[in-house]
Design a protein around this motif. Sequence first.
Motif, PDB file in Angstrom:
ATOM      1  N   GLY A  96       0.820  -1.207   0.000  1.00  0.00           N
ATOM      2  CA  GLY A  96       0.000   0.000   0.000  1.00  0.00           C
ATOM      3  C   GLY A  96       0.852   1.253   0.000  1.00  0.00           C
ATOM      4  N   ASN A 137      -2.740   0.233  -4.172  1.00  0.00           N
ATOM      5  CA  ASN A 137      -2.312  -0.991  -3.501  1.00  0.00           C
ATOM      6  C   ASN A 137      -2.121  -2.101  -4.519  1.00  0.00           C
ATOM      7  OD1 ASN A 137      -4.891  -1.904  -4.073  1.00  0.00           O
ATOM      8  ND2 ASN A 137      -5.465  -2.306  -1.943  1.00  0.00           N
ATOM      9  N   ARG A 151      -3.898   0.353   5.874  1.00  0.00           N
ATOM     10  CA  ARG A 151      -5.226  -0.098   5.452  1.00  0.00           C
ATOM     11  C   ARG A 151      -5.200  -0.578   4.008  1.00  0.00           C
ATOM     12  NH1 ARG A 151      -7.736   4.395   5.952  1.00  0.00           N
ATOM     13  NH2 ARG A 151      -8.009   4.158   8.199  1.00  0.00           N
ATOM     14  N   LEU A 152      -4.486   0.128   3.157  1.00  0.00           N
ATOM     15  CA  LEU A 152      -4.385  -0.272   1.756  1.00  0.00           C
ATOM     16  C   LEU A 152      -3.694  -1.632   1.616  1.00  0.00           C
ATOM     17  CD1 LEU A 152      -3.412   3.158   0.178  1.00  0.00           C
ATOM     18  CD2 LEU A 152      -5.478   1.847  -0.340  1.00  0.00           C
ATOM     19  N   SER A 204      -3.624  -4.000   3.889  1.00  0.00           N
ATOM     20  CA  SER A 204      -4.560  -5.003   4.407  1.00  0.00           C
ATOM     21  C   SER A 204      -5.667  -5.312   3.402  1.00  0.00           C
ATOM     22  CB  SER A 204      -5.182  -4.525   5.726  1.00  0.00           C
ATOM     23  OG  SER A 204      -4.187  -4.353   6.717  1.00  0.00           O
ATOM     24  N   GLN A 205      -6.153  -4.286   2.716  1.00  0.00           N
ATOM     25  CA  GLN A 205      -7.191  -4.482   1.704  1.00  0.00           C
ATOM     26  C   GLN A 205      -6.663  -5.288   0.528  1.00  0.00           C
ATOM     27  OE1 GLN A 205      -8.084  -0.254   1.417  1.00  0.00           O
ATOM     28  NE2 GLN A 205     -10.172  -0.609   2.119  1.00  0.00           N
ATOM     29  N   LYS A 250      -6.826  -8.861   1.132  1.00  0.00           N
ATOM     30  CA  LYS A 250      -8.203  -9.362   0.999  1.00  0.00           C
ATOM     31  C   LYS A 250      -8.678  -9.308  -0.448  1.00  0.00           C
ATOM     32  CE  LYS A 250      -9.360  -7.759   5.656  1.00  0.00           C
ATOM     33  NZ  LYS A 250     -10.127  -6.776   6.451  1.00  0.00           N
ATOM     34  N   VAL A 263      -8.824  -6.756  -2.398  1.00  0.00           N
ATOM     35  CA  VAL A 263      -9.559  -5.529  -2.716  1.00  0.00           C
ATOM     36  C   VAL A 263      -8.578  -4.552  -3.351  1.00  0.00           C
ATOM     37  CG1 VAL A 263     -10.905  -3.603  -1.799  1.00  0.00           C
ATOM     38  CG2 VAL A 263     -11.132  -5.883  -0.776  1.00  0.00           C
ATOM     39  N   GLU A 264      -8.726  -4.355  -4.647  1.00  0.00           N
ATOM     40  CA  GLU A 264      -7.796  -3.504  -5.385  1.00  0.00           C
ATOM     41  C   GLU A 264      -8.258  -2.049  -5.358  1.00  0.00           C
ATOM     42  OE1 GLU A 264      -6.008  -2.962  -9.919  1.00  0.00           O
ATOM     43  OE2 GLU A 264      -7.176  -4.742  -9.385  1.00  0.00           O
ATOM     44  N   ILE A 265      -7.327  -1.145  -5.053  1.00  0.00           N
ATOM     45  CA  ILE A 265      -7.654   0.284  -4.971  1.00  0.00           C
ATOM     46  C   ILE A 265      -6.634   1.098  -5.745  1.00  0.00           C
ATOM     47  CG2 ILE A 265      -7.840   2.282  -3.425  1.00  0.00           C
ATOM     48  CD1 ILE A 265      -8.875   0.358  -1.284  1.00  0.00           C
TER      49      ILE A 265
END
Length: 218
Positions: free
Chosen positions: A92, A109, A200-201, A203-204, A207, A209-211
């Motif tokens: 991230g 991320n 947080r990025l 951790s996502q 999971k 979860v691409e941001i």
Amino acid sequence: MKVKIKWTYKSLKSTETNFLSDEMQAGQAILLVEDIERTGRAKQLTFVDSQDQPWTLKELKAYMKGIQTEPHNIKVYFDGGYDVKTRSSGLGCVIYYDQNGKSFRLRKNALVNELNSNNEAEYAALHLALKELELLDVHHLPVSIIGDSQVVINQLTGEWPCLEEELSRWADRVEDKLSQAGIKPEYKVISRKNNKEADRLASQALKNVEITSSMEIN
């Protein structure tokens, strides 16, 4: 860019003494120098950057005008996480910068599977951030690089030795990216609590979860 102001002060009775200010943002330094010049008692006013290079007022104003259309005042936050069970890593990074009189935040991320430790993930997260700076066409500027990994930052500053072969290779990749872009890194270690966005990025990413986002901020 941050600079110090260096000048000679001459009193009404012609007594002279030299001054060197604290380090400050270049824009703030320009305003102070213009105010000091109005007194008529200062001479040999110059600026000194973090590399001890001198600048005249004219040169610094020209530089500041030139970078307004490019990303500047850049802060990079990075964090990496490693899941032992899945052998996956979450990376991230958050990049704050100014451009054309506005402020922006970029978040990115990534999930990767070829790493073997949390320290490698931290290096990879910083490398990811540097690739984003490359896409922004950031070059020949100071950049604040901020993270909670003492290992990565202390190794890159030379405070700690880099004995592991994999980490040494990552350090070389990071330094090569910085050198290619002419970026002058200013490293800072912060607590994990103060690195929440990048954490947080990461951790996502773990999971899946691409941001990828960029937005103007106040």
